[in-house]
Design a protein around this motif. Sequence first.
Motif, PDB file in Angstrom:
ATOM      1  N   ALA A  62      44.148 -40.764 -10.523  1.00 14.17           N
ATOM      2  CA  ALA A  62      44.091 -41.655 -11.686  1.00 14.17           C
ATOM      3  C   ALA A  62      43.222 -41.094 -12.818  1.00 14.17           C
ATOM      4  CB  ALA A  62      43.572 -43.026 -11.263  1.00 14.17           C
ATOM      5  N   PHE A  63      42.092 -40.461 -12.490  1.00 16.75           N
ATOM      6  CA  PHE A  63      41.116 -40.098 -13.515  1.00 16.75           C
ATOM      7  C   PHE A  63      40.837 -38.607 -13.639  1.00 16.75           C
ATOM      8  CE2 PHE A  63      40.094 -44.442 -12.125  1.00 16.75           C
ATOM      9  CZ  PHE A  63      40.297 -45.107 -13.323  1.00 16.75           C
ATOM     10  N   LYS A  64      41.467 -37.796 -12.796  1.00 10.14           N
ATOM     11  CA  LYS A  64      41.350 -36.332 -12.844  1.00 10.14           C
ATOM     12  C   LYS A  64      39.941 -35.812 -12.553  1.00 10.14           C
ATOM     13  CE  LYS A  64      45.642 -36.145 -13.897  1.00 10.14           C
ATOM     14  NZ  LYS A  64      46.402 -36.670 -12.811  1.00 10.14           N
ATOM     15  N   HIS A  65      39.131 -36.572 -11.855  1.00  5.85           N
ATOM     16  CA  HIS A  65      37.846 -36.093 -11.345  1.00  5.85           C
ATOM     17  C   HIS A  65      37.480 -36.912 -10.107  1.00  5.85           C
ATOM     18  CE1 HIS A  65      36.542 -39.513 -13.734  1.00  5.85           C
ATOM     19  NE2 HIS A  65      35.337 -39.433 -13.221  1.00  5.85           N
ATOM     20  N   ASP A  66      36.633 -36.329  -9.276  1.00  4.64           N
ATOM     21  CA  ASP A  66      36.255 -36.986  -8.023  1.00  4.64           C
ATOM     22  C   ASP A  66      35.369 -38.191  -8.263  1.00  4.64           C
ATOM     23  OD1 ASP A  66      37.602 -35.301  -6.236  1.00  4.64           O
ATOM     24  OD2 ASP A  66      35.986 -33.820  -6.302  1.00  4.64           O
ATOM     25  N   ALA A  67      35.545 -39.205  -7.438  1.00  7.84           N
ATOM     26  CA  ALA A  67      34.674 -40.381  -7.478  1.00  7.84           C
ATOM     27  C   ALA A  67      33.429 -40.142  -6.628  1.00  7.84           C
ATOM     28  CB  ALA A  67      35.418 -41.610  -6.966  1.00  7.84           C
ATOM     29  N   LEU A  68      33.603 -39.406  -5.543  1.00 10.10           N
ATOM     30  CA  LEU A  68      32.486 -39.119  -4.651  1.00 10.10           C
ATOM     31  C   LEU A  68      32.742 -37.786  -3.974  1.00 10.10           C
ATOM     32  CD1 LEU A  68      33.371 -40.026  -1.366  1.00 10.10           C
ATOM     33  CD2 LEU A  68      33.619 -42.101  -2.687  1.00 10.10           C
ATOM     34  N   GLY A  69      31.668 -37.217  -3.472  1.00  9.58           N
ATOM     35  CA  GLY A  69      31.803 -35.952  -2.772  1.00  9.58           C
ATOM     36  C   GLY A  69      32.196 -36.172  -1.327  1.00  9.58           C
ATOM     37  N   MET A  70      32.865 -35.222  -0.766  1.00 15.53           N
ATOM     38  CA  MET A  70      33.274 -35.356   0.628  1.00 15.53           C
ATOM     39  C   MET A  70      32.093 -35.180   1.581  1.00 15.53           C
ATOM     40  SD  MET A  70      36.357 -36.380   0.854  1.00 15.53           S
ATOM     41  CE  MET A  70      35.741 -37.482  -0.384  1.00 15.53           C
ATOM     42  N   GLY A  71      30.968 -34.674   1.089  1.00 13.38           N
ATOM     43  CA  GLY A  71      29.760 -34.647   1.903  1.00 13.38           C
ATOM     44  C   GLY A  71      29.335 -36.048   2.288  1.00 13.38           C
ATOM     45  N   ASP A  72      29.514 -36.979   1.366  1.00 16.31           N
ATOM     46  CA  ASP A  72      29.192 -38.380   1.651  1.00 16.31           C
ATOM     47  C   ASP A  72      30.102 -38.928   2.748  1.00 16.31           C
ATOM     48  OD1 ASP A  72      27.367 -38.193  -0.458  1.00 16.31           O
ATOM     49  OD2 ASP A  72      28.896 -38.820  -1.903  1.00 16.31           O
ATOM     50  N   ALA A  73      31.355 -38.518   2.750  1.00 14.70           N
ATOM     51  CA  ALA A  73      32.293 -38.958   3.786  1.00 14.70           C
ATOM     52  C   ALA A  73      31.897 -38.374   5.145  1.00 14.70           C
ATOM     53  CB  ALA A  73      33.718 -38.544   3.423  1.00 14.70           C
ATOM     54  N   LYS A  74      31.526 -37.097   5.159  1.00 12.64           N
ATOM     55  CA  LYS A  74      31.101 -36.471   6.422  1.00 12.64           C
ATOM     56  C   LYS A  74      29.825 -37.128   6.940  1.00 12.64           C
ATOM     57  CE  LYS A  74      30.950 -32.502   4.443  1.00 12.64           C
ATOM     58  NZ  LYS A  74      30.804 -31.102   4.032  1.00 12.64           N
ATOM     59  N   TRP A  75      28.867 -37.349   6.051  1.00 18.65           N
ATOM     60  CA  TRP A  75      27.608 -37.997   6.425  1.00 18.65           C
ATOM     61  C   TRP A  75      27.899 -39.373   7.016  1.00 18.65           C
ATOM     62  CZ3 TRP A  75      24.510 -42.166   5.815  1.00 18.65           C
ATOM     63  CH2 TRP A  75      23.144 -42.013   6.010  1.00 18.65           C
ATOM     64  N   THR A  76      28.807 -40.096   6.380  1.00 16.66           N
ATOM     65  CA  THR A  76      29.187 -41.429   6.836  1.00 16.66           C
ATOM     66  C   THR A  76      29.830 -41.386   8.214  1.00 16.66           C
ATOM     67  OG1 THR A  76      29.437 -42.181   4.558  1.00 16.66           O
ATOM     68  CG2 THR A  76      30.597 -43.445   6.246  1.00 16.66           C
ATOM     69  N   MET A  77      30.636 -40.370   8.461  1.00 20.13           N
ATOM     70  CA  MET A  77      31.286 -40.251   9.768  1.00 20.13           C
ATOM     71  C   MET A  77      30.248 -40.164  10.888  1.00 20.13           C
ATOM     72  SD  MET A  77      34.404 -37.598   8.927  1.00 20.13           S
ATOM     73  CE  MET A  77      34.806 -37.356  10.642  1.00 20.13           C
ATOM     74  N   LEU A  78      29.244 -39.324  10.714  1.00 21.65           N
ATOM     75  CA  LEU A  78      28.221 -39.180  11.751  1.00 21.65           C
ATOM     76  C   LEU A  78      27.415 -40.465  11.902  1.00 21.65           C
ATOM     77  CD1 LEU A  78      26.737 -37.532  13.854  1.00 21.65           C
ATOM     78  CD2 LEU A  78      25.353 -36.534  12.012  1.00 21.65           C
ATOM     79  N   ALA A  79      27.073 -41.087  10.781  1.00 25.02           N
ATOM     80  CA  ALA A  79      26.294 -42.328  10.835  1.00 25.02           C
ATOM     81  C   ALA A  79      27.064 -43.438  11.547  1.00 25.02           C
ATOM     82  CB  ALA A  79      25.904 -42.758   9.418  1.00 25.02           C
ATOM     83  N   ILE A  80      28.347 -43.576  11.247  1.00 32.55           N
ATOM     84  CA  ILE A  80      29.159 -44.611  11.897  1.00 32.55           C
ATOM     85  C   ILE A  80      29.336 -44.321  13.382  1.00 32.55           C
ATOM     86  CG2 ILE A  80      31.534 -45.490  12.087  1.00 32.55           C
ATOM     87  CD1 ILE A  80      31.593 -45.634   9.049  1.00 32.55           C
ATOM     88  N   ALA A  81      29.558 -43.064  13.728  1.00 40.60           N
ATOM     89  CA  ALA A  81      29.744 -42.710  15.140  1.00 40.60           C
ATOM     90  C   ALA A  81      28.516 -43.073  15.961  1.00 40.60           C
ATOM     91  CB  ALA A  81      30.045 -41.224  15.281  1.00 40.60           C
ATOM     92  N   CYS A  82      27.340 -42.995  15.368  1.00 41.82           N
ATOM     93  CA  CYS A  82      26.115 -43.303  16.108  1.00 41.82           C
ATOM     94  C   CYS A  82      25.689 -44.763  15.965  1.00 41.82           C
ATOM     95  CB  CYS A  82      24.977 -42.395  15.636  1.00 41.82           C
ATOM     96  SG  CYS A  82      23.457 -42.617  16.586  1.00 41.82           S
ATOM     97  N   PHE A  83      25.569 -45.241  14.731  1.00 39.59           N
ATOM     98  CA  PHE A  83      24.940 -46.535  14.477  1.00 39.59           C
ATOM     99  C   PHE A  83      25.923 -47.682  14.292  1.00 39.59           C
ATOM    100  CE2 PHE A  83      21.977 -43.266  13.003  1.00 39.59           C
ATOM    101  CZ  PHE A  83      20.916 -43.551  13.836  1.00 39.59           C
TER     102      PHE A  83
END
Length: 185
Positions: free
Chosen positions: A103-124
Motif C-alpha cells: 500500500a505505501f511502498k515502505h516497511d511498517a516494521l522490521g522483521m527483527g521485531d517479528a523474530k523477537w516476538t516469535m521467541l518471546a511468544i514461544a516462551c512467555f
Amino acid sequence: MLSSLPFDEYVPGVIKYIAARSVLDLPPEAWWVPALVFLILVAAAAIDAIKAIVPDALIFVGLLALTALQGLYVSWPFAGEHLRLAVIAGLSLWAINHLWFLAFKHDALGMGDAKWTMLAIACFGLSPVVFAWGFGACLAVLWMGSLSLVRYKITRVYFAPFLLLGLMAGIYWLRLKNFSVSFTF
C-alpha cells in the motif's frame, strides 16, 4: 516463603521465583529456561538499539533450544504448540508488513521485531507479548515525541528495546502483580 531466606539467598530466590512465575505450565525446577530466554531477548534488544538489527542466529538458536527444553521438561506436544503459536505470530507480522509495503511502498516494521516476538511468544505466551506490543508502541510514541520536542529528526525507530520494556511490564502486570517481596537481615 522467600522472606524467611537469608539475604545472600534471597536475591537468587527472588530471581528463581520471578522466572518460574513468568511462564505457564513449566515446572519450577526449569526456572532457568525463561531466565535464559529473557537474557537472549535482552541481548537482541540491545543489539537492535546499537546496530539496528536483531540477529537471526541469536533468535533462532534460542527458539530451537527453547523448543527442545520445553519438549524435555513438559512434553513434545506442548513444545510444538508453543512453536506453532510463535510461527503464526511471526508470519502474521510478516503479512501485515507486506500489506503495508504494497500500500505505501515502505516497511511498517522490521522483521527483527517479528523474530523477537516469535521467541518471546514461544516462551512467555501470547498475552504478555500482546501487552508488550501495546505498551512498547506507547513508549515508542513518547520517545519520538520527546525527540521532536528537542528538534531531533529521526528516520526510524528500532522497536525491540521498546518491546523488551513492554514484555517486562506485561509479565509483571499479567503474571506477577500480586507478588510482593520483603526480607529481614
